[in-house]
Design an enzyme around this catalytic site. Sequence first.
Site, PDB file in Angstrom:
ATOM      1  N   ASP A 106      -2.258  -1.284  -5.838  1.00 52.92           N
ATOM      2  CA  ASP A 106      -2.525  -0.053  -4.727  1.00 52.92           C
ATOM      3  C   ASP A 106      -3.438   1.009  -5.437  1.00 52.92           C
ATOM      4  O   ASP A 106      -2.543   1.686  -6.506  1.00 52.92           O
ATOM      5  CB  ASP A 106      -1.792   0.342  -3.746  1.00 52.92           C
ATOM      6  CG  ASP A 106      -2.160   1.193  -2.664  1.00 52.92           C
ATOM      7  OD1 ASP A 106      -3.327   1.665  -3.356  1.00 52.92           O
ATOM      8  OD2 ASP A 106      -1.836   2.112  -2.277  1.00 52.92           O
ATOM      9  N   ARG A 156       0.987  -0.647  -0.061  1.00 52.03           N
ATOM     10  CA  ARG A 156       0.560   0.354  -0.278  1.00 52.03           C
ATOM     11  C   ARG A 156       0.836   1.364  -0.094  1.00 52.03           C
ATOM     12  O   ARG A 156       2.197   0.953   0.169  1.00 52.03           O
ATOM     13  CB  ARG A 156      -0.840   0.295   1.326  1.00 52.03           C
ATOM     14  CG  ARG A 156      -1.969  -1.244   1.178  1.00 52.03           C
ATOM     15  CD  ARG A 156      -2.827  -1.198  -0.441  1.00 52.03           C
ATOM     16  NE  ARG A 156      -3.888  -2.185  -0.148  1.00 52.03           N
ATOM     17  CZ  ARG A 156      -3.954  -2.904  -1.421  1.00 52.03           C
ATOM     18  NH1 ARG A 156      -3.129  -2.107  -2.161  1.00 52.03           N
ATOM     19  NH2 ARG A 156      -4.527  -4.090  -1.417  1.00 52.03           N
ATOM     20  N   CYS A 157      -0.138   2.459  -0.427  1.00 50.04           N
ATOM     21  CA  CYS A 157       1.411   3.436  -0.196  1.00 50.04           C
ATOM     22  C   CYS A 157       1.752   3.583   1.082  1.00 50.04           C
ATOM     23  O   CYS A 157       0.889   4.040   1.879  1.00 50.04           O
ATOM     24  CB  CYS A 157      -0.083   4.942  -0.967  1.00 50.04           C
ATOM     25  SG  CYS A 157       0.680   6.597  -1.039  1.00 50.04           S
ATOM     26  N   PRO A 158       2.466   4.184   1.144  1.00 50.07           N
ATOM     27  CA  PRO A 158       3.415   4.715   0.330  1.00 50.07           C
ATOM     28  C   PRO A 158       4.579   3.867  -0.376  1.00 50.07           C
ATOM     29  O   PRO A 158       5.836   4.200  -1.163  1.00 50.07           O
ATOM     30  CB  PRO A 158       4.309   6.133   0.612  1.00 50.07           C
ATOM     31  CG  PRO A 158       4.719   5.865   1.388  1.00 50.07           C
ATOM     32  CD  PRO A 158       3.549   4.387   2.444  1.00 50.07           C
TER      33      PRO A 158
END
Length: 86
Positions: free
Chosen positions: A53, A26-28
């Site tokens: 994502d 997932r981000c980042p």
Amino acid sequence: MTAPDGPVAGGDGGRPDEVLDCLGQRCPLPVIALARRLPELPVGAVIRVLADDPAAAVDIPAWCRMRQQEYLGPTPGPTYNIRRTR
């Protein structure tokens, strides 16, 4: 990382020099992985980032603009191609 596969969007139709597998991250994290790996590749190399994502569709092109790297665009599937320019 996985073996390069398929044509490079926006490129010469060849394969990417490297594939960075960030699926499930997932981000980042996908952008962080790209930022760490890209400087290790020679100028002109193409890296394909696999990232599912939804934020990657915005984050990766934005990172390329900020870092003056060439975003070659998405390819079929959750993949993004970047060419190292500097």
